[in-house]
Design an enzyme around this catalytic site. Structure first.
Site, PDB file in Angstrom:
ATOM      1  N   GLU A 121      37.115  27.308  35.809  1.00 37.05           N
ATOM      2  CA  GLU A 121      36.003  26.696  35.574  1.00 37.05           C
ATOM      3  C   GLU A 121      34.709  27.668  36.225  1.00 37.05           C
ATOM      4  O   GLU A 121      35.005  28.928  36.706  1.00 37.05           O
ATOM      5  CB  GLU A 121      36.600  25.625  35.920  1.00 37.05           C
ATOM      6  N   GLN A 273      37.359  75.885  31.987  1.00 32.06           N
ATOM      7  CA  GLN A 273      38.603  75.416  32.585  1.00 32.06           C
ATOM      8  C   GLN A 273      37.936  73.792  33.098  1.00 32.06           C
ATOM      9  O   GLN A 273      39.165  72.159  33.592  1.00 32.06           O
ATOM     10  CB  GLN A 273      38.950  76.428  34.202  1.00 32.06           C
ATOM     11  N   GLU A 357      43.977  38.006  34.534  1.00 32.58           N
ATOM     12  CA  GLU A 357      44.453  37.844  34.358  1.00 32.58           C
ATOM     13  C   GLU A 357      44.629  38.243  36.334  1.00 32.58           C
ATOM     14  O   GLU A 357      45.759  39.235  37.097  1.00 32.58           O
ATOM     15  CB  GLU A 357      45.574  39.056  34.010  1.00 32.58           C
ATOM     16  N   GLN A 361      41.046  43.198  43.178  1.00 32.58           N
ATOM     17  CA  GLN A 361      41.517  42.250  44.038  1.00 32.58           C
ATOM     18  C   GLN A 361      42.592  41.139  45.194  1.00 32.58           C
ATOM     19  O   GLN A 361      42.848  41.356  45.700  1.00 32.58           O
ATOM     20  CB  GLN A 361      39.878  41.701  44.849  1.00 32.58           C
TER      21      GLN A 361
HETATM   22  C1  LIG Z   1      36.232  38.274  28.373  1.00 34.68           C
HETATM   23  C2  LIG Z   1      36.878  37.437  29.003  1.00 34.68           C
HETATM   24  C3  LIG Z   1      38.004  36.657  29.392  1.00 34.68           C
HETATM   25  C4  LIG Z   1      39.053  35.831  29.548  1.00 34.68           C
HETATM   26  N1  LIG Z   1      39.777  34.927  29.280  1.00 34.68           N
HETATM   27  C5  LIG Z   1      40.441  33.483  30.447  1.00 34.68           C
HETATM   28  C6  LIG Z   1      41.165  33.087  29.953  1.00 34.68           C
HETATM   29  O1  LIG Z   1      41.535  32.860  28.543  1.00 34.68           O
HETATM   30  N2  LIG Z   1      41.332  31.998  30.324  1.00 34.68           N
HETATM   31  C7  LIG Z   1      40.868  31.475  31.801  1.00 34.68           C
HETATM   32  O2  LIG Z   1      42.224  30.490  32.592  1.00 34.68           O
HETATM   33  N3  LIG Z   1      40.415  32.634  31.835  1.00 34.68           N
HETATM   34  C8  LIG Z   1      39.819  33.402  31.481  1.00 34.68           C
HETATM   35  N4  LIG Z   1      38.503  34.231  32.513  1.00 34.68           N
HETATM   36  C9  LIG Z   1      38.766  34.204  33.371  1.00 34.68           C
HETATM   37  C10 LIG Z   1      39.060  34.855  34.584  1.00 34.68           C
HETATM   38  O3  LIG Z   1      40.754  34.621  34.266  1.00 34.68           O
HETATM   39  C11 LIG Z   1      38.440  35.268  35.649  1.00 34.68           C
HETATM   40  O4  LIG Z   1      36.551  35.610  35.085  1.00 34.68           O
HETATM   41  C12 LIG Z   1      38.433  36.116  36.845  1.00 34.68           C
HETATM   42  O5  LIG Z   1      39.976  35.112  37.300  1.00 34.68           O
HETATM   43  C13 LIG Z   1      37.498  36.042  37.453  1.00 34.68           C
HETATM   44  O6  LIG Z   1      37.034  35.036  38.580  1.00 34.68           O
HETATM   45  P1  LIG Z   1      35.677  34.894  38.340  1.00 34.68           P
HETATM   46  O7  LIG Z   1      34.694  36.161  37.247  1.00 34.68           O
HETATM   47  O8  LIG Z   1      35.694  33.241  38.844  1.00 34.68           O
HETATM   48  O9  LIG Z   1      35.359  36.073  39.768  1.00 34.68           O
HETATM   49  P2  LIG Z   1      35.369  35.093  40.984  1.00 34.68           P
HETATM   50  O10 LIG Z   1      36.553  34.579  41.580  1.00 34.68           O
HETATM   51  O11 LIG Z   1      34.314  34.674  41.537  1.00 34.68           O
HETATM   52  O12 LIG Z   1      35.405  36.347  41.957  1.00 34.68           O
HETATM   53  C14 LIG Z   1      34.203  37.309  42.117  1.00 34.68           C
HETATM   54  C15 LIG Z   1      34.719  38.978  42.997  1.00 34.68           C
HETATM   55  O13 LIG Z   1      34.913  38.382  43.784  1.00 34.68           O
HETATM   56  C16 LIG Z   1      36.016  38.899  44.133  1.00 34.68           C
HETATM   57  N5  LIG Z   1      36.899  38.088  45.478  1.00 34.68           N
HETATM   58  C17 LIG Z   1      37.835  36.569  45.178  1.00 34.68           C
HETATM   59  N6  LIG Z   1      38.129  35.932  46.274  1.00 34.68           N
HETATM   60  C18 LIG Z   1      38.475  37.198  46.906  1.00 34.68           C
HETATM   61  C19 LIG Z   1      39.890  37.628  47.565  1.00 34.68           C
HETATM   62  N7  LIG Z   1      39.888  35.913  48.723  1.00 34.68           N
HETATM   63  N8  LIG Z   1      39.624  38.956  48.315  1.00 34.68           N
HETATM   64  C20 LIG Z   1      38.894  39.497  47.697  1.00 34.68           C
HETATM   65  N9  LIG Z   1      38.065  39.448  46.670  1.00 34.68           N
HETATM   66  C21 LIG Z   1      38.290  38.657  46.066  1.00 34.68           C
HETATM   67  C22 LIG Z   1      36.915  38.776  43.017  1.00 34.68           C
HETATM   68  O14 LIG Z   1      37.652  40.115  43.010  1.00 34.68           O
HETATM   69  C23 LIG Z   1      35.307  39.327  42.225  1.00 34.68           C
HETATM   70  O15 LIG Z   1      35.176  40.687  42.270  1.00 34.68           O
HETATM   71  C24 LIG Z   1      38.407  35.538  31.347  1.00 34.68           C
HETATM   72  C25 LIG Z   1      37.512  36.262  31.320  1.00 34.68           C
HETATM   73  C26 LIG Z   1      36.596  37.402  30.608  1.00 34.68           C
HETATM   74  C27 LIG Z   1      35.004  37.612  31.358  1.00 34.68           C
END
Ligand SMILES: Cc1cc2nc3c(=O)[nH]c(=O)nc-3n(C[C@H](O)[C@H](O)[C@H](O)COP(=O)(O)OP(=O)(O)OC[C@H]3O[C@@H](n4cnc5c(N)ncnc54)[C@H](O)[C@@H]3O)c2cc1C
Length: 378
Positions: A121, A273, A357, A361
């Site tokens: 979300e 190379q 998935e 991080q």
């Molecule tokens: C092409 C695509 C397909 C997707 N398909 C699905 C789907 O089918 N179903 C679904 O539910 N979701 C889906 N997603 C969502 C996806 O699972 C999320 O984008 C992902 O889990 C990361 O969440 P976020 O984008 O909100 O990033 P955020 O959680 O906001 O993270 C932003 C950055 O902060 C870092 N971060 C966050 N918390 C921490 C921590 N505790 N320690 C260190 N670093 C941290 C993250 O690694 C990242 O680099 C999809 C996304 C995309 C782009």
């Protein structure tokens, strides 16, 4: 690896070479959902690899699933991603579904009903505990309200597996999963997002406004949704690791072919190379990632605690795929930067494997947590 593994791998490899890879350039350019290709794959039994024969699947193990995912992704990552999504939902239904819910597997594996896994979300990405979608009891059923973002298949899906809060006071223990008919009144879907890569995968938003759900829409126990969702992620991470290996393997094959053909300074660039080292480093890292993925799959199949192994495999393979497809672009020189050459697409397709998935991080957090809880040799 046994005979069955080799047979299913070779069947997926043939299909990838003959059908998927030739279609990949057009699918990437048009960002089109290849329904006809998925129907053909369903006919070959390539969806729901792990579904037991008693429930209408081929009943193969996680290693077979990893082999298929690698081959499909060698053809085109979006196609493998669809296979991974179906496998995840099928695992949910096999492990936690009622008899009636498992009855959906026939349509799902045949791609007559397309599925979506709905967790993310606006305020809840890596931190799933931030979800705000609610399901409130109403008579014997439920009323669902909220919105999901970036959901794979959202623009085309028939069934959503939706994580919602059923008891906001209970945190992660107050979430439940519902099987939602996405054609029901109150469900709205956004248009497909324009993405960097894996462009044939349709990703978009879903909103739920007073969507009425019957009592039997609940999947598994009320309040166990977070746990249920997590229970299938180890296998999901093996799948994404294998997908990343397949993308990198396609990059290596393209780079070896180009290096042999392209001539500069009077010889094939493969004779330099500097280029040979690029190719050799690609090959050794791909092989290392493949072995990590297959080892994690084997651990899961043996019923061992495989969480660390699955996170290591996903994290290593996806980081490797981004680095090594960049090397494939380098071997192609300027041509590698031009659209229509396979390596440019592979580089774009690889990037998301570090993000979905569970970001890499988050994988490192899981690996460290497991090390600190169980010791460095566990
Ligand atoms: C092409 C695509 C397909 C997707 N398909 C699905 C789907 O089918 N179903 C679904 O539910 N979701 C889906 N997603 C969502 C996806 O699972 C999320 O984008 C992902 O889990 C990361 O969440 P976020 O984008 O909100 O990033 P955020 O959680 O906001 O993270 C932003 C950055 O902060 C870092 N971060 C966050 N918390 C921490 C921590 N505790 N320690 C260190 N670093 C941290 C993250 O690694 C990242 O680099 C999809 C996304 C995309 C782009």
């Amino acid at each position: 690896m046994n005979e069955t593994h080799l047979e299913v791998r070779d069947m997926a490899r043939r299909f990838a070479d003959e059908v998927i890879r030739p279609a990949a350039v057009d699918l990437d350019r048009d960002g089109r959902f290849p329904a006809e290709l998925y129907e053909e794959m369903a006919g070959l039994g390539l969806f729901g690899i792990g579904v037991p024969e008693a429930l209408g699947g081929p009943g193969l193990d996680t290693l077979a699933y990893a082999l298929v995912m690698e081959e499909l992704a060698r053809g085109y990552a979006s196609v493998a991603d669809q296979c991974g999504l179906v496998e995840l939902i099928a695992s949910l239904l096999v492990r936690h579904g009622t008899g009636a819910q498992q009855g959906l597997l026939g349509d799902i594996l045949a791609m007559r009903r397309k599925v979506a896994y709905c967790i993310t979300e606006a305020e809840a990405g890596s931190d799933v505990s931030g979800i705000r979608t609610t399901a409130v009891r109403d008579g014997t059923g439920w009323v669902l309200d909220g919105g999901k973002l970036w959901i794979h298949n959202a623009p085309v899906a028939d069934l959503g597996f939706v994580l919602a809060r059923t008891d906001p006071a209970q945190g992660n223990r107050g979430m439940s999963i519902f099987v939602v008919d996405l054609h029901a009144p109150g469900v709205a879907r956004g248009t497909a997002e324009h993405k960097m890569g894996q462009r044939a995968s349709q990703v978009g938003a879903l909103t739920f406004s007073e969507v009425r759900l019957p009592a039997d829409a609940l999947l598994g126990e009320e309040g166990r949704g977070f746990h249920i969702m997590m229970s299938v992620l180890d296998k999901g991470r093996v799948g994404i690791g294998a997908l990343a290996v397949g993308i990198a393997q396609a990059g290596l094959e393209a780079a070896v072919g180009y290096a042999a053909e392209r001539r500069q300074f009077g010889k094939a660039i493969a004779e330099f190379q500097g280029v040979q080292w690029l190719l050799a480093d690609m090959a050794k890292d791909i092989e290392a990632a493949r072995l990590l993925v297959q080892s994690a799959a084997t651990k899961l199949d043996a019923g061992e605690d495989a969480t660390k192994a699955c996170s290591i495999a996903k994290c290593f393979a996806s980081d490797m795929a981004v680095a090594r497809t960049a090397d494939a672009v380098q071997v192609f020189g300027g041509a590698g930067y031009i659209q229509g050459y396979e390596v440019e697409r592979l580089y774009r397709d690889a990037k998301i494997t570090q993000i979905y998935e569970g970001t890499n991080q988050i994988q490192r957090l899981i690996i460290a947590r497991e090390l600190l809880r169980k010791g460095a040799r566990a």
